[in-house]
Design a protein around this motif. Structure first.
Motif, short mmCIF file in Angstrom:
data_model
loop_
_atom_site.label_atom_id
_atom_site.label_comp_id
_atom_site.label_asym_id
_atom_site.label_seq_id
_atom_site.Cartn_x
_atom_site.Cartn_y
_atom_site.Cartn_z
N ILE A 118 1.13 -0.82 0.15
CA ILE A 118 0.07 -0.08 0.40
C ILE A 118 1.11 1.38 0.08
CG2 ILE A 118 -1.88 1.11 1.52
CD1 ILE A 118 -3.00 -1.77 2.27
N ASP A 119 1.95 1.28 0.44
CA ASP A 119 3.06 2.79 0.52
C ASP A 119 3.82 2.87 -0.17
OD1 ASP A 119 1.98 3.30 3.15
OD2 ASP A 119 3.23 1.99 4.68
N ASN A 120 3.98 1.55 -1.62
CA ASN A 120 4.67 1.28 -2.66
C ASN A 120 6.19 1.56 -2.03
OD1 ASN A 120 4.29 1.57 -5.48
ND2 ASN A 120 4.43 3.59 -5.20
N LYS A 121 6.45 0.37 -1.32
CA LYS A 121 7.60 0.52 -0.98
C LYS A 121 7.82 -1.20 -1.10
CE LYS A 121 7.21 1.56 3.98
NZ LYS A 121 7.88 1.94 5.42
N ILE A 122 7.11 -2.06 -1.95
CA ILE A 122 6.78 -3.16 -3.22
C ILE A 122 6.06 -3.08 -3.81
CG2 ILE A 122 8.32 -4.67 -1.43
CD1 ILE A 122 5.71 -5.44 -0.90
N LYS A 123 6.17 -3.72 -5.34
CA LYS A 123 5.08 -3.76 -6.23
C LYS A 123 4.30 -5.02 -6.14
CE LYS A 123 6.48 0.41 -7.84
NZ LYS A 123 5.15 1.75 -7.78
N LYS A 124 4.79 -5.91 -5.75
CA LYS A 124 3.68 -7.00 -6.08
C LYS A 124 4.51 -8.41 -4.81
CE LYS A 124 6.26 -9.03 -9.74
NZ LYS A 124 6.57 -9.34 -11.39
N PHE A 125 3.35 -9.29 -4.40
CA PHE A 125 4.13 -10.79 -3.89
C PHE A 125 2.89 -11.75 -3.88
CE2 PHE A 125 1.63 -8.24 -0.75
CZ PHE A 125 0.56 -9.10 -0.04
N ARG A 126 3.15 -12.73 -3.64
CA ARG A 126 2.46 -14.13 -3.89
C ARG A 126 2.13 -14.31 -2.50
NH1 ARG A 126 4.62 -19.65 -7.01
NH2 ARG A 126 2.59 -20.92 -6.39
N LEU A 127 1.20 -14.78 -1.74
CA LEU A 127 0.81 -15.81 -1.16
C LEU A 127 0.40 -16.86 -1.71
CD1 LEU A 127 -0.14 -15.82 2.90
CD2 LEU A 127 -2.33 -14.84 1.79
N VAL A 128 1.45 -17.51 -1.59
CA VAL A 128 1.09 -19.31 -1.37
C VAL A 128 0.09 -20.46 -0.81
CG1 VAL A 128 2.34 -21.65 -2.56
CG2 VAL A 128 3.41 -19.11 -2.72
N PHE A 129 -0.67 -20.77 -0.86
CA PHE A 129 -1.52 -21.25 -0.04
C PHE A 129 -1.39 -23.20 0.05
CE2 PHE A 129 -3.77 -17.88 0.86
CZ PHE A 129 -4.11 -17.77 1.51
N ASN A 130 -1.11 -23.47 -1.45
CA ASN A 130 -1.23 -25.03 -1.82
C ASN A 130 0.47 -24.91 -2.83
OD1 ASN A 130 -0.48 -27.59 -2.63
ND2 ASN A 130 -2.57 -27.86 -1.75
N LYS A 131 1.96 -25.17 -2.51
CA LYS A 131 2.53 -25.42 -3.80
C LYS A 131 2.24 -26.02 -4.82
CE LYS A 131 7.37 -25.05 -4.12
NZ LYS A 131 8.35 -25.53 -3.79
N SER A 132 1.63 -27.32 -4.17
CA SER A 132 1.98 -28.71 -5.42
C SER A 132 1.32 -28.37 -5.77
CB SER A 132 1.86 -29.80 -4.21
OG SER A 132 0.15 -29.63 -3.18
N ALA A 133 -0.10 -28.14 -5.15
CA ALA A 133 -2.10 -27.38 -6.27
C ALA A 133 -1.32 -26.24 -7.24
CB ALA A 133 -2.31 -28.03 -5.16
N ASN A 134 -0.51 -25.69 -6.61
CA ASN A 134 -0.36 -24.10 -7.97
C ASN A 134 -1.64 -23.34 -7.38
OD1 ASN A 134 0.98 -22.11 -9.10
ND2 ASN A 134 -0.59 -22.28 -11.00
N VAL A 135 -1.71 -23.49 -5.54
CA VAL A 135 -3.47 -22.39 -4.87
C VAL A 135 -2.04 -21.30 -5.09
CG1 VAL A 135 -5.06 -22.02 -3.81
CG2 VAL A 135 -4.31 -24.52 -4.64
#
Length: 235
Positions: A130-147
Motif C-alpha cells: 500500500i505504501d508503494n515500498k514493494i510492487k507485488k508479492f505472492r501468498l502461497v496456500f498450496n505449492k503442489s496444487a499451485n493455489v
C-alpha cells in the motif's frame, strides 16, 4: 470495492431474519407444509449464520459473548409473554435477571487495548504494498496444487488475483459455486484462466478493506483448498 464491517453485518442479519421467516412460513402452511423448500432455506440460513460468525469474530470475543447473551435475553423475554409456560415463570425471570447483570458487567468492564494488527509477515507485506515500498508479492496456500493469491499495486489500486483457474476446476480444488462466490466478492475474469479483484487505495481504509476481503476468501475457500498451516509469502 469498499467493505464496511457494520454494514455487512447488518445486511447479513436482515437476510438471516428473512430466511428464518421463510422457513417458519413453509412449516406453518395450513394446506401442506413444504418441507423441501424449508430445507432449501435452512441450507442458506446455515451459510448466512456461518458468515455472520466470521464477521462478528472481527469484533472480538467479548462482542461475541455479548451478542450471545443478548440473544438469550430476547428468547427469555419472548418466553415470558406466553400464557402456557413449561418452565416456571420465577425461574425464567431469574435467568433473565442473570443475563441482564452479565450484560451490565460487560458494559462496565474496562476497554482492552487492542494489539497492533500489523504484526505478521502478511500484514507487513500488505502495508509495504500500500505504501508503494514493494510492487507485488505472492501468498502461497498450496505449492503442489499451485493455489496462490497474487497481490500487485498500480497507481490507484491494489489488485488481488487467482490464476490457473481452469486446472483448479479440473482437479476439483475449486468448484463452480466457489468461483461464483469469488465473483460475488468482486473478482472478475481477466482472461479465461485468471480472476482478479481491484481495491482502490483510500489511505487508512485500504488496509482494512484488503484484510476484510482476504478473510472472506480464506474462511470460505482457501481453508478447504490447501495446506494453509504451511502457507508462505514469496516476494
Amino acid at each position: 470495492m469498499v467493505y464496511n464491517l457494520d454494514i455487512a453485518i447488518a445486511l447479513y442479519e436482515e437476510e438471516k431474519l428473512a430466511l428464518e421467516n421463510k422457513i417458519k412460513n413453509c412449516l406453518e402452511d395450513f394446506e401442506e407444509p413444504d418441507y423441501y423448500l424449508a430445507h432449501y432455506h435452512q441450507e442458506a440460513l446455515y451459510q448466512i449464520r456461518n458468515t455472520l460468525r466470521i464477521l462478528y469474530s472481527f469484533k472480538g470475543d467479548v462482542f461475541l459473548e455479548k451478542q450471545f447473551s443478548l440473544s438469550k435475553i430476547l428468547r427469555l423475554e419472548k418466553e415470558l409473554k406466553k400464557s402456557d409456560l413449561i418452565i416456571p415463570k420465577e425461574l425464567l425471570e431469574e435467568y433473565l435477571e442473570k443475563e441482564k447483570k452479565y450484560i451490565e458487567k460487560i458494559e462496565l468492564a474496562p476497554k482492552v487495548i487492542e494489539p497492533d494488527i500489523k504484526e505478521t509477515i502478511l500484514d507487513i507485506a500488505l502495508a509495504d504494498l500500500i505504501d508503494n515500498k514493494i510492487k507485488k508479492f505472492r501468498l502461497v496456500f498450496n505449492k503442489s496444487a499451485n493455489v496462490s493469491l497474487f497481490f500487485s499495486r498500480s497507481n490507484k489500486s491494489i489488485r488481488i488475483a487467482f490464476s490457473d483457474i481452469r486446472n483448479h476446476l479440473k482437479n476439483n480444488i475449486f468448484d463452480e459455486s466457489q468461483i461464483q462466490y469469488l465473483e460475488n466478492q468482486g473478482f472478475a475474469y481477466i482472461n479465461k484462466n485468471k480472476l482478479e479483484a481491484s481495491i482502490k487505495i483510500h489511505d487508512d481504509q485500504t488496509y482494512r478493506n484488503i484484510r476484510f476481503l482476504l478473510a472472506q476468501v480464506v474462511f470460505k475457500m482457501l481453508l478447504h483448498a490447501g495446506d494453509d498451516e504451511n502457507a508462505y509469502i514469496q516476494f
